[in-house]
Design a protein around this motif. Structure first.
Motif, PDB file in Angstrom:
ATOM      1  N   TRP A  44      58.989  27.274  65.675  1.00  0.00           N
ATOM      2  CA  TRP A  44      59.133  25.833  65.904  1.00  0.00           C
ATOM      3  C   TRP A  44      57.835  25.093  65.573  1.00  0.00           C
ATOM      4  O   TRP A  44      57.865  23.916  65.165  1.00  0.00           O
ATOM      5  CB  TRP A  44      59.551  25.546  67.342  1.00  0.00           C
ATOM      6  CG  TRP A  44      58.515  25.868  68.393  1.00  0.00           C
ATOM      7  CD1 TRP A  44      58.423  26.991  69.144  1.00  0.00           C
ATOM      8  CD2 TRP A  44      57.425  25.019  68.807  1.00  0.00           C
ATOM      9  NE1 TRP A  44      57.336  26.918  69.994  1.00  0.00           N
ATOM     10  CE2 TRP A  44      56.720  25.719  69.814  1.00  0.00           C
ATOM     11  CE3 TRP A  44      56.992  23.749  68.427  1.00  0.00           C
ATOM     12  CZ2 TRP A  44      55.595  25.179  70.448  1.00  0.00           C
ATOM     13  CZ3 TRP A  44      55.867  23.215  69.047  1.00  0.00           C
ATOM     14  CH2 TRP A  44      55.185  23.924  70.047  1.00  0.00           C
ATOM     15  N   VAL A  45      56.690  25.784  65.706  1.00  0.00           N
ATOM     16  CA  VAL A  45      55.405  25.132  65.424  1.00  0.00           C
ATOM     17  C   VAL A  45      55.326  24.714  63.958  1.00  0.00           C
ATOM     18  O   VAL A  45      55.023  23.562  63.639  1.00  0.00           O
ATOM     19  CB  VAL A  45      54.231  26.062  65.775  1.00  0.00           C
ATOM     20  CG1 VAL A  45      52.916  25.471  65.275  1.00  0.00           C
ATOM     21  CG2 VAL A  45      54.159  26.282  67.273  1.00  0.00           C
ATOM     22  N   GLY A  46      55.572  25.653  63.058  1.00  0.00           N
ATOM     23  CA  GLY A  46      55.498  25.336  61.642  1.00  0.00           C
ATOM     24  C   GLY A  46      56.554  24.325  61.211  1.00  0.00           C
ATOM     25  O   GLY A  46      56.276  23.415  60.421  1.00  0.00           O
ATOM     26  N   GLN A  47      57.767  24.470  61.732  1.00  0.00           N
ATOM     27  CA  GLN A  47      58.831  23.528  61.394  1.00  0.00           C
ATOM     28  C   GLN A  47      58.493  22.125  61.883  1.00  0.00           C
ATOM     29  O   GLN A  47      58.679  21.129  61.172  1.00  0.00           O
ATOM     30  CB  GLN A  47      60.144  23.998  62.007  1.00  0.00           C
ATOM     31  CG  GLN A  47      60.660  25.314  61.464  1.00  0.00           C
ATOM     32  CD  GLN A  47      61.828  25.844  62.262  1.00  0.00           C
ATOM     33  OE1 GLN A  47      62.492  25.108  62.983  1.00  0.00           O
ATOM     34  NE2 GLN A  47      62.088  27.131  62.156  1.00  0.00           N
ATOM     35  N   ALA A  48      58.003  22.032  63.124  1.00  0.00           N
ATOM     36  CA  ALA A  48      57.666  20.728  63.691  1.00  0.00           C
ATOM     37  C   ALA A  48      56.486  20.091  62.963  1.00  0.00           C
ATOM     38  O   ALA A  48      56.464  18.876  62.745  1.00  0.00           O
ATOM     39  CB  ALA A  48      57.361  20.866  65.179  1.00  0.00           C
ATOM     40  N   ALA A  49      55.497  20.908  62.583  1.00  0.00           N
ATOM     41  CA  ALA A  49      54.339  20.370  61.876  1.00  0.00           C
ATOM     42  C   ALA A  49      54.765  19.685  60.585  1.00  0.00           C
ATOM     43  O   ALA A  49      54.259  18.604  60.236  1.00  0.00           O
ATOM     44  CB  ALA A  49      53.333  21.485  61.580  1.00  0.00           C
ATOM     45  N   ALA A  50      55.707  20.297  59.871  1.00  0.00           N
ATOM     46  CA  ALA A  50      56.188  19.700  58.623  1.00  0.00           C
ATOM     47  C   ALA A  50      56.922  18.394  58.892  1.00  0.00           C
ATOM     48  O   ALA A  50      56.739  17.405  58.162  1.00  0.00           O
ATOM     49  CB  ALA A  50      57.101  20.691  57.906  1.00  0.00           C
ATOM     50  N   GLU A  51      57.735  18.366  59.952  1.00  0.00           N
ATOM     51  CA  GLU A  51      58.469  17.126  60.236  1.00  0.00           C
ATOM     52  C   GLU A  51      57.546  16.023  60.737  1.00  0.00           C
ATOM     53  O   GLU A  51      57.716  14.860  60.372  1.00  0.00           O
ATOM     54  CB  GLU A  51      59.590  17.361  61.255  1.00  0.00           C
ATOM     55  CG  GLU A  51      60.379  16.076  61.502  1.00  0.00           C
ATOM     56  CD  GLU A  51      61.718  16.277  62.173  1.00  0.00           C
ATOM     57  OE1 GLU A  51      62.289  15.274  62.634  1.00  0.00           O
ATOM     58  OE2 GLU A  51      62.193  17.431  62.221  1.00  0.00           O
ATOM     59  N   TRP A  52      56.561  16.391  61.571  1.00  0.00           N
ATOM     60  CA  TRP A  52      55.605  15.366  62.026  1.00  0.00           C
ATOM     61  C   TRP A  52      54.895  14.742  60.830  1.00  0.00           C
ATOM     62  O   TRP A  52      54.708  13.515  60.785  1.00  0.00           O
ATOM     63  CB  TRP A  52      54.578  15.973  62.969  1.00  0.00           C
ATOM     64  CG  TRP A  52      55.005  16.236  64.375  1.00  0.00           C
ATOM     65  CD1 TRP A  52      54.821  17.400  65.076  1.00  0.00           C
ATOM     66  CD2 TRP A  52      55.676  15.348  65.278  1.00  0.00           C
ATOM     67  NE1 TRP A  52      55.330  17.286  66.345  1.00  0.00           N
ATOM     68  CE2 TRP A  52      55.858  16.032  66.499  1.00  0.00           C
ATOM     69  CE3 TRP A  52      56.134  14.038  65.167  1.00  0.00           C
ATOM     70  CZ2 TRP A  52      56.474  15.456  67.605  1.00  0.00           C
ATOM     71  CZ3 TRP A  52      56.758  13.458  66.261  1.00  0.00           C
ATOM     72  CH2 TRP A  52      56.927  14.153  67.464  1.00  0.00           C
ATOM     73  N   ALA A  53      54.489  15.571  59.864  1.00  0.00           N
ATOM     74  CA  ALA A  53      53.803  15.036  58.686  1.00  0.00           C
ATOM     75  C   ALA A  53      54.709  14.090  57.912  1.00  0.00           C
ATOM     76  O   ALA A  53      54.265  13.024  57.455  1.00  0.00           O
ATOM     77  CB  ALA A  53      53.324  16.184  57.796  1.00  0.00           C
ATOM     78  N   ASN A  54      55.976  14.452  57.770  1.00  0.00           N
ATOM     79  CA  ASN A  54      56.917  13.579  57.068  1.00  0.00           C
ATOM     80  C   ASN A  54      57.118  12.265  57.811  1.00  0.00           C
ATOM     81  O   ASN A  54      57.149  11.185  57.202  1.00  0.00           O
ATOM     82  CB  ASN A  54      58.267  14.287  56.893  1.00  0.00           C
ATOM     83  CG  ASN A  54      58.203  15.417  55.885  1.00  0.00           C
ATOM     84  OD1 ASN A  54      57.343  15.425  55.006  1.00  0.00           O
ATOM     85  ND2 ASN A  54      59.108  16.379  56.005  1.00  0.00           N
ATOM     86  N   ARG A  55      57.245  12.343  59.134  1.00  0.00           N
ATOM     87  CA  ARG A  55      57.447  11.129  59.924  1.00  0.00           C
ATOM     88  C   ARG A  55      56.231  10.214  59.877  1.00  0.00           C
ATOM     89  O   ARG A  55      56.365   8.991  59.850  1.00  0.00           O
ATOM     90  CB  ARG A  55      57.803  11.488  61.361  1.00  0.00           C
ATOM     91  CG  ARG A  55      59.226  12.015  61.538  1.00  0.00           C
ATOM     92  CD  ARG A  55      59.504  12.391  62.987  1.00  0.00           C
ATOM     93  NE  ARG A  55      60.860  12.861  63.182  1.00  0.00           N
ATOM     94  CZ  ARG A  55      61.886  12.111  63.596  1.00  0.00           C
ATOM     95  NH1 ARG A  55      61.683  10.827  63.855  1.00  0.00           N
ATOM     96  NH2 ARG A  55      63.086  12.629  63.754  1.00  0.00           N
ATOM     97  N   ARG A  56      55.048  10.796  59.879  1.00  0.00           N
ATOM     98  CA  ARG A  56      53.853   9.958  59.774  1.00  0.00           C
ATOM     99  C   ARG A  56      53.834   9.224  58.436  1.00  0.00           C
ATOM    100  O   ARG A  56      53.526   8.023  58.376  1.00  0.00           O
ATOM    101  CB  ARG A  56      52.587  10.803  59.904  1.00  0.00           C
ATOM    102  CG  ARG A  56      51.310   9.955  59.820  1.00  0.00           C
ATOM    103  CD  ARG A  56      50.073  10.801  59.681  1.00  0.00           C
ATOM    104  NE  ARG A  56      50.109  11.627  58.490  1.00  0.00           N
ATOM    105  CZ  ARG A  56      49.125  12.431  58.098  1.00  0.00           C
ATOM    106  NH1 ARG A  56      48.034  12.538  58.851  1.00  0.00           N
ATOM    107  NH2 ARG A  56      49.225  13.149  57.011  1.00  0.00           N
TER     108      ARG A  56
END
Length: 292
Positions: A247-259
């Motif tokens: 979940w860490v790697g998946q969430a990191a990618a989504e946070w970057a996209n949302r930013r």
């Protein structure tokens, strides 16, 4: 060590954009870090192995340094790297992807934050678990034992309030410095030629999963007090880190996209998105401050 962490997370985020302080000690001095991450937590070899064993190899990232006068050095991608002999030295820490956080009673902002920080509660998702890093558990005891300023004090100076409740260092503050850190917290990369291209991407914050995994494998396979590497263990941990999909790697990618979407006029920084971005992917919950 008694500290008041509610509403803070100063040691878990990069809060430099919020104030003129803190001093950027990691990127100045004799051996400034090559990356731009603030407060990157150095993990022990056993910490690194534990994270990979738990499926969190994608939560880890390396740090390299520029050499001080008199240091051994090697040049990769046009950058001089601090080394022991011809081997670049590095440590492994926890990634800090951008997250929407609102520390110090301020407005929510996109700030680099520890991979395991819940941006809504500003609590660590692995606190009081076997994975909680040794360095985090000892902080700020190390700083106090060395008579060095703590992040708690930097936050107090910038925003007021009381964060460092007890100023005496704990008797068991296990500061690991000097030669005894080799193979325990500081590791030697055996072949600098393998880092061609990766060093420049590290500076830009663009390391690939495979490149991060190479450093993880070396750290996990290191031997205390030496630059020796166990080849089979290195291969095993590198493969497992490269294949991690937590979940860490998946969430990191989504946070970057949302930013990026937010900066382009889309979603604003909203800590309440933590449930959808991290919780839905399996992130462990935090208790909230009422239960602390």
């Amino acid at each position: 060590m008694e500290v008041n962490c509610e509403g803070c997370a100063g040691c878990c985020i990069d809060w430099r954009p919020l104030a003129d302080a803190p001093g950027d000690r990691e990127h100045r001095g004799a051996r400034p870090a090559l990356d731009d991450t603030y407060n990157l937590v150095p993990l022990t070899r056993e910490d690194v192995r534990a994270f990979v064993d738990a499926g969190y190899g994608d939560a880890l990232t390396p740090r390299l340094w520029t050499p001080a006068p008199g240091d051994d050095r090697v040049t990769v991608d046009g950058h001089e790297l601090a080394a022991i002999g011809d081997r670049p030295v590095f440590f492994v820490g926890l990634r800090k992807p951008p997250k929407p956080v609102a520390p110090f009673d301020g407005d929510a902002r996109w700030l680099p934050s520890c991979a395991f920080l819940d941006p809504e509660t500003l609590q660590c998702r692995i606190h009081e678990t076997d994975l909680y890093p040794t360095e985090c558990g000892d902080y700020p005891g190390h700083n106090l034992a060395l008579d060095a300023e703590t992040e708690c004090e930097r936050v107090e100076d910038a925003f007021g309030g009381e964060r460092l409740v007890g100023g005496e260092p704990p008797a068991d503050a296990g500061v690991l410095l000097g030669p005894q850190a080799l193979g325990e917290k500081v590791f030697c990369y055996p072949d600098p030629d393998e880092l061609t291209g990766a060093v420049e991407r590290l500076r830009a914050g663009e390391l690939t999963r495979a490149e991060r995994a190479r450093f993880v494998g070396v750290a996990a396979a290191s031997a205390p007090g030496t630059a020796a590497i166990a080849p089979e263990k290195r291969e095993t941990y590198e493969e497992r880190a490269a294949g991690a999909d937590s979940w860490v790697g998946q969430a990191a990618a989504e946070w970057a996209n949302r930013r990026e979407e937010g900066e382009a006029g889309g979603d604003d920084a909203e800590p309440g998105l933590a449930g959808a971005v991290e919780g839905a992917r399996g992130a462990p919950p935090t208790p909230g401050w009422d239960d602390v």
